[in-house]
Structure formats: C-alpha cells, structure tokens
Motif scaffolding. Structure first.
Motif, PDB file in Angstrom:
ATOM      1  N   ALA A   2       0.882  -1.067  -0.089  1.00 45.55           N
ATOM      2  CA  ALA A   2       0.071   0.078   0.078  1.00 45.55           C
ATOM      3  C   ALA A   2       0.977   1.219  -0.023  1.00 45.55           C
ATOM      4  N   ARG A   3       2.294   1.328   0.526  1.00 46.90           N
ATOM      5  CA  ARG A   3       3.068   2.445   0.511  1.00 46.90           C
ATOM      6  C   ARG A   3       3.977   2.544  -0.717  1.00 46.90           C
ATOM      7  N   VAL A   4       3.820   1.553  -1.574  1.00 48.53           N
ATOM      8  CA  VAL A   4       4.437   1.611  -2.925  1.00 48.53           C
ATOM      9  C   VAL A   4       3.878   2.675  -3.853  1.00 48.53           C
ATOM     10  N   ARG A   5       4.932   3.475  -4.679  1.00 46.45           N
ATOM     11  CA  ARG A   5       4.411   4.552  -5.586  1.00 46.45           C
ATOM     12  C   ARG A   5       4.587   3.933  -6.829  1.00 46.45           C
ATOM     13  N   SER A   6       5.693   2.876  -7.112  1.00 44.39           N
ATOM     14  CA  SER A   6       6.084   2.404  -8.442  1.00 44.39           C
ATOM     15  C   SER A   6       5.064   1.661  -9.234  1.00 44.39           C
ATOM     16  N   ASP A   7       5.512   1.443 -10.424  1.00 42.04           N
ATOM     17  CA  ASP A   7       4.334   0.525 -11.330  1.00 42.04           C
ATOM     18  C   ASP A   7       4.116  -0.890 -11.001  1.00 42.04           C
TER      19      ASP A   7
END
Length: 201
Positions: free
Chosen positions: A69-74
C-alpha cells in the motif's frame, strides 16, 4: 520502462536486510520496508534510505499488504529479509499483454556460499508469487505462508530467490518462529484457508 519497487516486511532483521536490498539495488526505483513495531534491533537503520514505517503485527499477509500500500512504483517485487534475488525481473513487466503475477523458484541454503542446501530445498522449485503490477488487484491472503491472489499466475525460471534462514538465525530463534507459524496456521485453518501438510506445517 515501468518503475519498480522492492517491498519488504521485517521483524528483528538487521543482519539480513542489507544484503536482501543490495541484491536488487541496481534496478529498483524505491524500497519500502514495513517493520513489525515490536522490532528491538537495528532493522530500521539497516534499511538505509528505504521508506520505513512501523506496523502493528496481526499476521504476515496483513504486513505484506501494508507494505504494498505504500509503494508508488508501477510494479512490486517482494523479498523477505533472509532472501536475495538472482536475476533481473524487469523484462517480465512487458512479457505478457495482460497483467499477471509472476512466480519465481526458490532455493534454500545452509550457508551464504550456497555450498550446502537446506532440508527445505527438497521443495524446489518452491514457487513464490512475488512480482506483480501495482494496480490494486493483488492482495496477500492467509495469516502465514501467505499467497498473492487477484491476477493469473505465470511461472519463470529467469529469476531465482535464494533463502538463508539457517545462515542468519540461531536455533532458538528458528524454533520460536516455527511456533509462531504453527499458531498462525491454526488461525488460518479456522478461517477456512488450506495449507499443505508437511510443507506449511
């Protein structure tokens, strides 16, 4: 090329965390580490410049989902702190037209030099669903020996996970964690999940 994040969960993992991160450092765009709030060693510091945050432990699926949930990447690559990755998974991002979860084989070792296989290596290829697009479709299920669900799974031998539980932990800690895993298996069975006797417990 799509961006890629390494997402991890950790509880008292200061010894293994740096080498796990280092094994993928050259091709990930961000590192996210969800730390069990009970952690008492230098895990947070060992994570270096990663995005680190504490989580109240409920079970392992919950911790993995909190990390994702904290990931911003694709795309998301998941490793445990007692694992390293061999190979570059980025070509898999565009290998299939439809989004999917990629399963990697996992080897188990008694030593970092990979000269002695661990008993669990009999499970090889011990496929692990650890690589998937960050599109909200994938969630981890089961309290322990958690599995990624939500998209079709595909297998590859282009990338290998190497596992070093025995090289990183003393016998007392291994026994303690095995006890926790058994308790979580019991909880999962009560919730209706299925586990494989002889492998998961």
């Amino acid at each position: 090329m799509p961006t890629l994040a390494l997402a991890m969960i950790a509880f008292n993992e200061e010894r293994g965390l740096p080498q796990a991160i280092e094994s993928v450092r050259t091709f990930v765009d961000e590192v996210v580490v969800a730390v069990d709030g009970r952690t008492a060693d230098g895990t947070r510091e060992a994570a270096g410049d990663a995005t680190v945050f504490d989580v109240d432990f409920v079970d392992f699926a919950q911790m993995r989902n909190d990390a994702v949930a904290r990931v911003r990447s694709d795309w998301v690559l998941m490793l445990d702190a007692d694992e390293v990755l061999e190979g570059d998974p980025r070509p898999l991002m565009t290998r299939r037209k439809r989004p999917c979860i990629w399963e990697f084989p996992r080897r188990w070792w008694m030593d970092f030099e990979r000269t002695r296989t661990a008993p669990e290596d009999d499970w090889y290829p011990d496929r692990q669903a650890r690589f998937f697009p960050n599109n909200g479709s994938v969630k981890f299920e089961r309290p322990v020996h958690e599995v990624a669900e939500g998209l079709k799974k595909h297998r590859t031998f282009d990338v290998v996970i190497h596992h070093f539980k025995y090289a990183l932990r003393d016998e007392a800690l291994i026994v303690e964690r095995d006890r926790l895993y058994r308790d979580l298996v019991d909880r999962g069975l009560e919730q209706g999940f299925k586990f494989r006797s002889g492998k998961d417990y």
